[in-house]
Every structure is written in C-alpha cells, then in structure tokens.
Motif scaffolding. Structure first.
Motif, mmCIF file in Angstrom:
data_model
loop_
_atom_site.group_PDB
_atom_site.id
_atom_site.type_symbol
_atom_site.label_atom_id
_atom_site.label_comp_id
_atom_site.label_asym_id
_atom_site.label_seq_id
_atom_site.Cartn_x
_atom_site.Cartn_y
_atom_site.Cartn_z
ATOM 1 N N HIS A 215 39.847 41.664 27.510
ATOM 2 C CA HIS A 215 41.012 42.372 26.994
ATOM 3 C C HIS A 215 42.194 42.099 27.914
ATOM 4 N N HIS A 216 43.382 41.919 27.337
ATOM 5 C CA HIS A 216 44.548 41.559 28.146
ATOM 6 C C HIS A 216 44.926 42.645 29.155
ATOM 7 N N GLU A 217 44.721 43.909 28.820
ATOM 8 C CA GLU A 217 45.043 44.972 29.773
ATOM 9 C C GLU A 217 44.049 44.992 30.939
ATOM 10 N N ALA A 218 42.804 44.624 30.671
ATOM 11 C CA ALA A 218 41.821 44.535 31.763
ATOM 12 C C ALA A 218 42.256 43.449 32.745
ATOM 13 N N LEU A 219 42.638 42.290 32.222
ATOM 14 C CA LEU A 219 43.087 41.204 33.095
ATOM 15 C C LEU A 219 44.341 41.602 33.853
ATOM 16 N N ARG A 220 45.276 42.242 33.188
ATOM 17 C CA ARG A 220 46.509 42.683 33.838
ATOM 18 C C ARG A 220 46.185 43.648 34.994
ATOM 19 N N ASN A 221 45.253 44.573 34.777
ATOM 20 C CA ASN A 221 44.857 45.518 35.831
ATOM 21 C C ASN A 221 44.203 44.804 37.010
ATOM 22 N N TRP A 222 43.380 43.802 36.738
ATOM 23 C CA TRP A 222 42.733 43.062 37.817
ATOM 24 C C TRP A 222 43.769 42.337 38.662
ATOM 25 N N ILE A 223 44.753 41.748 38.008
ATOM 26 C CA ILE A 223 45.772 40.969 38.712
ATOM 27 C C ILE A 223 46.703 41.868 39.505
ATOM 28 N N ARG A 224 47.127 42.962 38.927
ATOM 29 C CA ARG A 224 48.139 43.817 39.539
ATOM 30 C C ARG A 224 47.581 44.992 40.314
ATOM 31 N N GLY A 225 46.316 45.290 40.134
ATOM 32 C CA GLY A 225 45.732 46.472 40.767
ATOM 33 C C GLY A 225 45.446 46.274 42.235
ATOM 34 N N PRO A 226 45.274 47.378 42.974
ATOM 35 C CA PRO A 226 45.004 47.287 44.409
ATOM 36 C C PRO A 226 43.679 46.618 44.725
ATOM 37 N N ARG A 227 42.716 46.679 43.803
ATOM 38 C CA ARG A 227 41.426 46.036 44.040
ATOM 39 C C ARG A 227 41.536 44.527 44.013
ATOM 40 N N SER A 228 42.521 43.987 43.313
ATOM 41 C CA SER A 228 42.636 42.534 43.223
ATOM 42 C C SER A 228 42.950 41.918 44.576
ATOM 43 N N PHE A 229 43.500 42.722 45.510
ATOM 44 C CA PHE A 229 43.803 42.210 46.837
ATOM 45 C C PHE A 229 42.542 41.742 47.544
ATOM 46 N N GLN A 230 41.424 42.440 47.373
ATOM 47 C CA GLN A 230 40.205 42.053 48.063
ATOM 48 C C GLN A 230 39.703 40.694 47.596
#
Length: 73
Positions: free
Chosen positions: A38-53
């Motif tokens: 889902h596009h919102e799932a991908l957007r959250n992964w890219i922009r979310g704080p967890r994506s930093f790890q």
C-alpha cells in the motif's frame, strides 16, 4: 499480544533502500504498486522514525553523532 506484521521486515528494508538510492526520487504511489504494498505503508516506512535504523546499518557515524529519533508528546 501485538498483531502480526502485514509486510516482512526484509521487504520494508529493501523498499526504503531502493527509494533512497534512486535518483531522481520515484513517485511513492508507483513504487508501492510495483512492490505490491500500500502506498501509505511505503510512505510511512520512508518518512517514519523507524526508517532511520534501516540506513544506519554499516554507518560510519558514531552513535553519539547519529540524530536522535523524535518523540511524540
């Protein structure tokens, strides 16, 4: 007990790496469609704080130099 995750961690990591390595940046909606997420799932992964790890693995920065994740009040 938390609910099971819909997408495997490996897929999340690969998607974030693919997005960050792409130049020019792809349209998130189109990339999500190609990956089957889902596009919102991908957007959250890219922009979310967890994506930093995902980007810190093998980083040459010392832990003291890494930005701290933001906390939501």
């Amino acid at each position: 007990m938390p609910a099971p995750r819909k997408y495997p961690l490996e897929l999340r990591e690969r998607a974030v790496r693919m997005y960050r390595a792409s130049e020019p940046k792809p349209v998130i909606r189109r990339m999500a469609e190609e990956l089957g997420v889902h596009h919102e799932a991908l957007r959250n992964w890219i922009r979310g704080p967890r994506s930093f790890q995902f980007t810190c693995r093998g980083s040459t920065r010392r832990p003291s130099q890494r930005p701290k994740p933001r906390r939501v009040p």
